[in-house]
Design an enzyme around this catalytic site. Structure first.
Site, PDB file in Angstrom:
ATOM      1  N   ARG A   1       0.843  -1.210   0.000  1.00 33.04           N
ATOM      2  CA  ARG A   1       0.000   0.000   0.000  1.00 33.04           C
ATOM      3  C   ARG A   1       0.870   1.248   0.000  1.00 33.04           C
ATOM      4  O   ARG A   1       1.760   1.400   0.833  1.00 33.04           O
ATOM      5  CB  ARG A   1      -0.909  -0.004   1.218  1.00 33.04           C
ATOM      6  CG  ARG A   1      -1.860   1.164   1.265  1.00 33.04           C
ATOM      7  CD  ARG A   1      -2.707   1.162   2.513  1.00 33.04           C
ATOM      8  NE  ARG A   1      -3.770   0.172   2.487  1.00 33.04           N
ATOM      9  CZ  ARG A   1      -4.440  -0.240   3.560  1.00 33.04           C
ATOM     10  NH1 ARG A   1      -4.141   0.238   4.749  1.00 33.04           N
ATOM     11  NH2 ARG A   1      -5.397  -1.130   3.458  1.00 33.04           N
TER      12      ARG A   1
ATOM     13  N   ARG B   1      -4.366   2.792  17.302  1.00 34.51           N
ATOM     14  CA  ARG B   1      -5.205   2.246  16.224  1.00 34.51           C
ATOM     15  C   ARG B   1      -4.945   3.062  14.979  1.00 34.51           C
ATOM     16  O   ARG B   1      -4.241   4.071  15.010  1.00 34.51           O
ATOM     17  CB  ARG B   1      -6.686   2.382  16.651  1.00 34.51           C
ATOM     18  CG  ARG B   1      -7.649   1.341  16.092  1.00 34.51           C
ATOM     19  CD  ARG B   1      -7.371  -0.041  16.568  1.00 34.51           C
ATOM     20  NE  ARG B   1      -8.442  -0.962  16.208  1.00 34.51           N
ATOM     21  CZ  ARG B   1      -8.549  -1.618  15.051  1.00 34.51           C
ATOM     22  NH1 ARG B   1      -7.676  -1.439  14.092  1.00 34.51           N
ATOM     23  NH2 ARG B   1      -9.548  -2.464  14.848  1.00 34.51           N
ATOM     24  N   LYS B   2      -5.564   2.658  13.866  1.00 32.95           N
ATOM     25  CA  LYS B   2      -5.436   3.434  12.639  1.00 32.95           C
ATOM     26  C   LYS B   2      -6.029   4.838  12.822  1.00 32.95           C
ATOM     27  O   LYS B   2      -6.826   5.070  13.746  1.00 32.95           O
ATOM     28  CB  LYS B   2      -6.136   2.718  11.485  1.00 32.95           C
ATOM     29  CG  LYS B   2      -7.641   2.697  11.627  1.00 32.95           C
ATOM     30  CD  LYS B   2      -8.327   1.876  10.548  1.00 32.95           C
ATOM     31  CE  LYS B   2      -8.208   2.503   9.182  1.00 32.95           C
ATOM     32  NZ  LYS B   2      -9.198   1.861   8.238  1.00 32.95           N
TER      33      LYS B   2
ATOM     34  N   GLY C   1     -17.001  -5.942   1.850  1.00 34.51           N
ATOM     35  CA  GLY C   1     -17.058  -7.396   2.005  1.00 34.51           C
ATOM     36  C   GLY C   1     -17.296  -7.892   3.409  1.00 34.51           C
ATOM     37  O   GLY C   1     -17.583  -9.075   3.626  1.00 34.51           O
TER      38      GLY C   1
ATOM     39  N   CYS D   1     -14.606  -0.993   4.731  1.00 40.37           N
ATOM     40  CA  CYS D   1     -13.594  -0.295   3.932  1.00 40.37           C
ATOM     41  C   CYS D   1     -14.225   0.314   2.672  1.00 40.37           C
ATOM     42  O   CYS D   1     -13.742   1.303   2.148  1.00 40.37           O
ATOM     43  CB  CYS D   1     -12.493  -1.256   3.516  1.00 40.37           C
ATOM     44  SG  CYS D   1     -11.729  -2.093   4.901  1.00 40.37           S
ATOM     45  N   GLY D   2     -15.292  -0.312   2.191  1.00 44.94           N
ATOM     46  CA  GLY D   2     -15.999   0.198   1.005  1.00 44.94           C
ATOM     47  C   GLY D   2     -17.042   1.242   1.366  1.00 44.94           C
ATOM     48  O   GLY D   2     -17.825   1.652   0.524  1.00 44.94           O
TER      49      GLY D   2
HETATM   50 FE1  SRM Z   1      -9.805  -1.040   5.415  1.00 43.66          FE
HETATM   51  C1  SRM Z   1      -8.708  -3.467   7.447  1.00 43.66           C
HETATM   52  C2  SRM Z   1      -8.609  -2.661   2.770  1.00 43.66           C
HETATM   53  C3  SRM Z   1     -10.264   1.750   3.560  1.00 43.66           C
HETATM   54  C4  SRM Z   1     -11.861   0.232   7.853  1.00 43.66           C
HETATM   55  N1  SRM Z   1      -8.757  -2.760   5.180  1.00 43.66           N
HETATM   56  C5  SRM Z   1      -8.385  -3.610   6.171  1.00 43.66           C
HETATM   57  C6  SRM Z   1      -7.449  -4.686   5.635  1.00 43.66           C
HETATM   58  C7  SRM Z   1      -6.053  -4.200   5.849  1.00 43.66           C
HETATM   59  C8  SRM Z   1      -7.662  -6.051   6.310  1.00 43.66           C
HETATM   60  C9  SRM Z   1      -6.677  -7.077   5.868  1.00 43.66           C
HETATM   61  O1  SRM Z   1      -5.592  -7.197   6.443  1.00 43.66           O
HETATM   62  O2  SRM Z   1      -6.977  -7.779   4.910  1.00 43.66           O
HETATM   63  C10 SRM Z   1      -7.869  -4.681   4.157  1.00 43.66           C
HETATM   64  C11 SRM Z   1      -6.808  -5.058   3.163  1.00 43.66           C
HETATM   65  C12 SRM Z   1      -7.439  -5.834   2.015  1.00 43.66           C
HETATM   66  C13 SRM Z   1      -6.638  -5.793   0.760  1.00 43.66           C
HETATM   67  O3  SRM Z   1      -5.902  -6.760   0.470  1.00 43.66           O
HETATM   68  O4  SRM Z   1      -6.783  -4.840   0.010  1.00 43.66           O
HETATM   69  C14 SRM Z   1      -8.429  -3.285   4.018  1.00 43.66           C
HETATM   70  N2  SRM Z   1      -9.378  -0.520   3.565  1.00 43.66           N
HETATM   71  C15 SRM Z   1      -8.991  -1.365   2.597  1.00 43.66           C
HETATM   72  C16 SRM Z   1      -9.043  -0.703   1.235  1.00 43.66           C
HETATM   73  C17 SRM Z   1      -7.969  -1.194   0.276  1.00 43.66           C
HETATM   74  C18 SRM Z   1     -10.441  -0.939   0.624  1.00 43.66           C
HETATM   75  C19 SRM Z   1     -10.525  -0.565  -0.830  1.00 43.66           C
HETATM   76  O5  SRM Z   1     -10.759  -1.484  -1.635  1.00 43.66           O
HETATM   77  O6  SRM Z   1     -10.346   0.585  -1.171  1.00 43.66           O
HETATM   78  C20 SRM Z   1      -8.937   0.773   1.655  1.00 43.66           C
HETATM   79  C21 SRM Z   1      -7.513   1.251   1.747  1.00 43.66           C
HETATM   80  C22 SRM Z   1      -7.433   2.713   2.058  1.00 43.66           C
HETATM   81  C23 SRM Z   1      -6.021   3.250   1.989  1.00 43.66           C
HETATM   82  O7  SRM Z   1      -5.572   3.524   0.883  1.00 43.66           O
HETATM   83  O8  SRM Z   1      -5.391   3.394   3.033  1.00 43.66           O
HETATM   84  C24 SRM Z   1      -9.563   0.707   3.038  1.00 43.66           C
HETATM   85  N3  SRM Z   1     -10.793   0.697   5.702  1.00 43.66           N
HETATM   86  C25 SRM Z   1     -10.955   1.678   4.771  1.00 43.66           C
HETATM   87  C26 SRM Z   1     -11.959   2.598   5.183  1.00 43.66           C
HETATM   88  C27 SRM Z   1     -12.514   3.758   4.362  1.00 43.66           C
HETATM   89  C28 SRM Z   1     -11.898   5.089   4.643  1.00 43.66           C
HETATM   90  O9  SRM Z   1     -10.790   5.196   5.171  1.00 43.66           O
HETATM   91  O10 SRM Z   1     -12.564   6.055   4.300  1.00 43.66           O
HETATM   92  C29 SRM Z   1     -12.410   2.149   6.414  1.00 43.66           C
HETATM   93  C30 SRM Z   1     -13.556   2.763   7.254  1.00 43.66           C
HETATM   94  C31 SRM Z   1     -13.157   4.097   7.789  1.00 43.66           C
HETATM   95  C32 SRM Z   1     -12.332   4.015   9.023  1.00 43.66           C
HETATM   96  O11 SRM Z   1     -11.267   3.392   9.018  1.00 43.66           O
HETATM   97  O12 SRM Z   1     -12.746   4.619  10.005  1.00 43.66           O
HETATM   98  C33 SRM Z   1     -11.670   0.962   6.731  1.00 43.66           C
HETATM   99  N4  SRM Z   1     -10.176  -1.534   7.371  1.00 43.66           N
HETATM  100  C34 SRM Z   1     -11.085  -0.919   8.185  1.00 43.66           C
HETATM  101  C35 SRM Z   1     -11.138  -1.616   9.427  1.00 43.66           C
HETATM  102  C36 SRM Z   1     -12.019  -1.248  10.659  1.00 43.66           C
HETATM  103  C37 SRM Z   1     -11.251  -0.308  11.538  1.00 43.66           C
HETATM  104  C38 SRM Z   1     -11.703  -0.324  12.971  1.00 43.66           C
HETATM  105  O13 SRM Z   1     -11.494   0.697  13.653  1.00 43.66           O
HETATM  106  O14 SRM Z   1     -12.218  -1.337  13.437  1.00 43.66           O
HETATM  107  C39 SRM Z   1     -10.239  -2.704   9.323  1.00 43.66           C
HETATM  108  C40 SRM Z   1      -9.926  -3.766  10.392  1.00 43.66           C
HETATM  109  C41 SRM Z   1      -8.891  -3.293  11.356  1.00 43.66           C
HETATM  110  O15 SRM Z   1      -8.242  -2.269  11.179  1.00 43.66           O
HETATM  111  O16 SRM Z   1      -8.745  -4.005  12.355  1.00 43.66           O
HETATM  112  C42 SRM Z   1      -9.662  -2.615   8.024  1.00 43.66           C
HETATM  113 FE1  SF4 Z   2     -13.715  -6.265   5.115  1.00 46.70          FE
HETATM  114 FE2  SF4 Z   2     -12.112  -4.258   4.437  1.00 46.70          FE
HETATM  115 FE3  SF4 Z   2     -11.528  -6.742   3.726  1.00 46.70          FE
HETATM  116 FE4  SF4 Z   2     -13.529  -5.424   2.547  1.00 46.70          FE
HETATM  117  S1  SF4 Z   2     -11.330  -4.932   2.425  1.00 46.70           S
HETATM  118  S2  SF4 Z   2     -13.596  -7.507   3.253  1.00 46.70           S
HETATM  119  S3  SF4 Z   2     -14.376  -4.326   4.302  1.00 46.70           S
HETATM  120  S4  SF4 Z   2     -11.590  -5.892   5.795  1.00 46.70           S
END
Ligand code: SRM
Ligand code: SF4
Length: 519
Positions: A69, A183-184, A442, A447-448
């Site tokens: 990333r 946290r993030k 998903g 994240c979506g």
């Molecule tokens: Fe996310 C975790 C993908 C935006 C909330 N997110 C993950 C992980 C790293 C989980 C994992 O290890 O597999 C996903 C990686 C999957 C992969 O292989 O791509 C993942 N998040 C994404 C992305 C790629 C989704 C997308 O297709 O665009 C986005 C990457 C953004 C970036 O460039 O940095 C992405 N994630 C978000 C957003 C949207 C936003 O930021 O506007 C959110 C909700 C907003 C927020 O964070 O407040 C989001 N992701 C999470 C969470 C829940 C966080 C929490 O506080 O519980 C997780 C799980 C965690 O962190 O434990 C997570």
């Molecule tokens: Fe869940 Fe984020 Fe993975 Fe989508 S990319 S399946 S919302 S953790």
């Protein structure tokens, strides 16, 4: 580091204990050795936690292959950078691809650990970093994707975003000061009246607001989505001018969050570890007072009204820039998914028709700016625009999706392909008189951003005739732009496929004025 006395008072999570034992960024100096030894030989905390501090995510769905990333503040890239990204994934053949993310960022797929030292060097040579883009860090800083070229904008936030990124990442080299968060953490700077970057769903949202005729930002804190909670940011009654005050307030909030999270229990429970929990533990007034003390200056109260006045634009199509004689052209990238060839081609188009710049949007699309008006027509005739259209069909146009089960092990469903297929089928069957933004995610991590969609889909499972099948929870009512608010669930565990299609069709007809196409 959290101080020892505080640590003793709460039971730290296993992740916090691992970070205490060795900070995430320590992995940077070890990468060359680890890359030689191979991923299977790695300590689990290094593999699952610390590598993410360099933006490297091992994908258990595809063992031995990593996602990398980047950080692209404001979604801004140039053609040399996009070409470098294309070269990196090209070597992985079928495995190599890239995604534009919902934080207007890029992720590369198929990466092998042994190649990462060379890849990071290559990225640095073109001015890109991946540092602190994952795990407990400040993520990509978002802002209007048309900053600096938008006739409507109040203020060009690009420079502030770049300064913030440099502060937080120590100019891309990694910063211990800013990488001990519980946290993030998400930051967004919005300088345009249409809120095209969803400012309210960030841990810090800088919202445009005028005071005595001067442009500045009201500050929201604590917006976030997680499986347990979805919240818009709350006002901490602060207004800042668009200058170093933005950096000071961000630094102050991050310092409070880093230092005081343990005493409030945030480091003992990852489900209650985002900054909103700290604001709530202290109350807004105390949080504000401690922020003033932290940064050593008094802060102005928030402006009574924000200046978000327009409906959200999606930037797909051809639009005049504020610079006379130039247009920006927004290309629709289906589900944000890119091949190496796509990226080479986008880089070429940006150089041939624009000034080499390429911008990513939170809807996972690309914008090519600075196209001379007389060259627009030739750009529109380029073969890539058959795939990355400037005029896609209604539902396809606004489709946004997270990664889903192809690469993410949290996913309960496949998202990008079936979501797009549903959009295409319904576009073919219905006349839909307005834009309808469908956001797929998903799993409940969202994240979506399902909650910002007109229709949101959150992956789930259902039992049909005794078999477990992919399903989604459906939300409606998410609004964006000047009236932004979160959607609410209307149907649970709807099996994917025909049942879901019928459900969505019904919603489109009842709520969005859709009518069946005449035969
Ligand atoms: Fe996310 C975790 C993908 C935006 C909330 N997110 C993950 C992980 C790293 C989980 C994992 O290890 O597999 C996903 C990686 C999957 C992969 O292989 O791509 C993942 N998040 C994404 C992305 C790629 C989704 C997308 O297709 O665009 C986005 C990457 C953004 C970036 O460039 O940095 C992405 N994630 C978000 C957003 C949207 C936003 O930021 O506007 C959110 C909700 C907003 C927020 O964070 O407040 C989001 N992701 C999470 C969470 C829940 C966080 C929490 O506080 O519980 C997780 C799980 C965690 O962190 O434990 C997570
Ligand atoms: Fe869940 Fe984020 Fe993975 Fe989508 S990319 S399946 S919302 S953790």
């Amino acid at each position: 580091m959290t101080d020892a006395a505080t640590i003793q008072k709460i039971k730290l999570t296993k992740i916090e204990q691992a970070k205490q034992a060795k900070p995430g960024l320590a992995i940077k100096d070890e990468l060359a050795t680890l890359a030689q030894a191979g991923w299977e030989a790695m300590d689990q905390d290094d593999l699952i936690i610390r590598l993410k501090f360099l933006g490297l995510f091992h994908r258990p769905v595809t063992p031995g292959k990593f996602m990398l990333r980047l950080r692209t503040p404001h979604g801004i890239l140039n053609s040399a950078q996009v070409r470098a990204l294309a070269e990196i994934v090209q070597r992985y053949g079928e495995d190599g691809s890239a995604d534009i993310t919902t934080r207007q960022n890029i992720q590369l797929r198929g990466i092998r650990l042994e190649d990462t030292p060379e890849i990071l060097t290559k990225l640095k040579q073109v001015g890109l970093t991946t540092v602190q883009s994952g795990h407990d860090n400040v993520r990509n800083i978002t802002g209007s994707p048309v900053a600096g070229i938008d006739p409507e904008e109040y203020f060009d936030t690009r420079e502030l975003a770049a300064q913030l990124q440099n502060m937080i990442t120590n100019y891309g080299e990694g910063s211990l000061e800013f990488s001990d968060l519980p946290r993030k953490f998400n930051i967004c700077l919005e300088g345009a009246p249409d809120n095209s970057s969803h400012v309210e769903i960030n841990d810090i949202g800088f919202v445009p607001a005028f005071k005595d005729g001067q442009f500045g930002f009201n500050v929201l804190v604590g917006g976030y989505f997680s499986a347990q909670r979805q919240a818009e940011g709350i006002s901490i009654n602060v207004w800042v001018p668009p200058n170093e005050a933005v950096l000071a307030v961000s630094r102050g909030i991050l310092a409070l969050y880093t230092r005081h999270s343990a005493e409030e229990g945030l480091r003992g429970n990852r489900a209650k570890a985002r900054v909103l929990w700290l604001v709530e533990a202290w109350g807004v007034n105390a949080f504000r007072a401690r922020l003033e003390a932290e940064i050593g200056q008094s802060l102005e109260p928030a402006a009574p009204e924000h200046a978000l006045t327009m409906d959200k634009r999606d930037h797909i199509g051809v639009y005049a820039q504020k610079q006379a004689g130039y247009h920006y052209v927004g290309l629709h990238v289906p589900a944000g998914r890119l091949t190496a060839e796509d990226m080479f081609e986008v880089a070429r188009l940006a150089e041939t028709y624009g000034n080499g710049e390429i911008r990513a949007t939170v809807e996972e699309n690309f914008i090519i700016p600075y196209v001379k008006s007389e060259n627009v027509e030739a750009l529109l005739q380029e073969p890539l625009l058959e795939k990355f259209s400037v005029n896609p069909s209604t539902l396809v146009r606004s489709f946004v999706s997270c990664t889903g089960n192809r690469y993410c092990n949290f996913a309960l469903v496949e998202t990008k392909e079936q979501g797009l297929a549903l959009a295409r089928e319904l576009d073919a069957e219905l006349d839909i008189p307005q834009r309808v933004r469908m956001h797929w995610t998903g799993c409940p991590n969202s994240c979506g951003q399902a909650q910002v969609g007109d229709i949101g889909f959150i992956g789930s499972k259902a039992k049909v005739d005794g078999a477990i099948v992919e399903a989604v929870n459906v939300l409606t009512g998410g609004t964006v732009g000047n009236q932004a608010s979160l959607g609410a669930p209307v149907a649970q565990k709807v099996p994917c496929g025909d049942t879901l299609k019928a459900t969505v069709k019904h919603i489109l007809i009842e709520q969005f004025g859709a009518t069946p196409k005449s035969e």
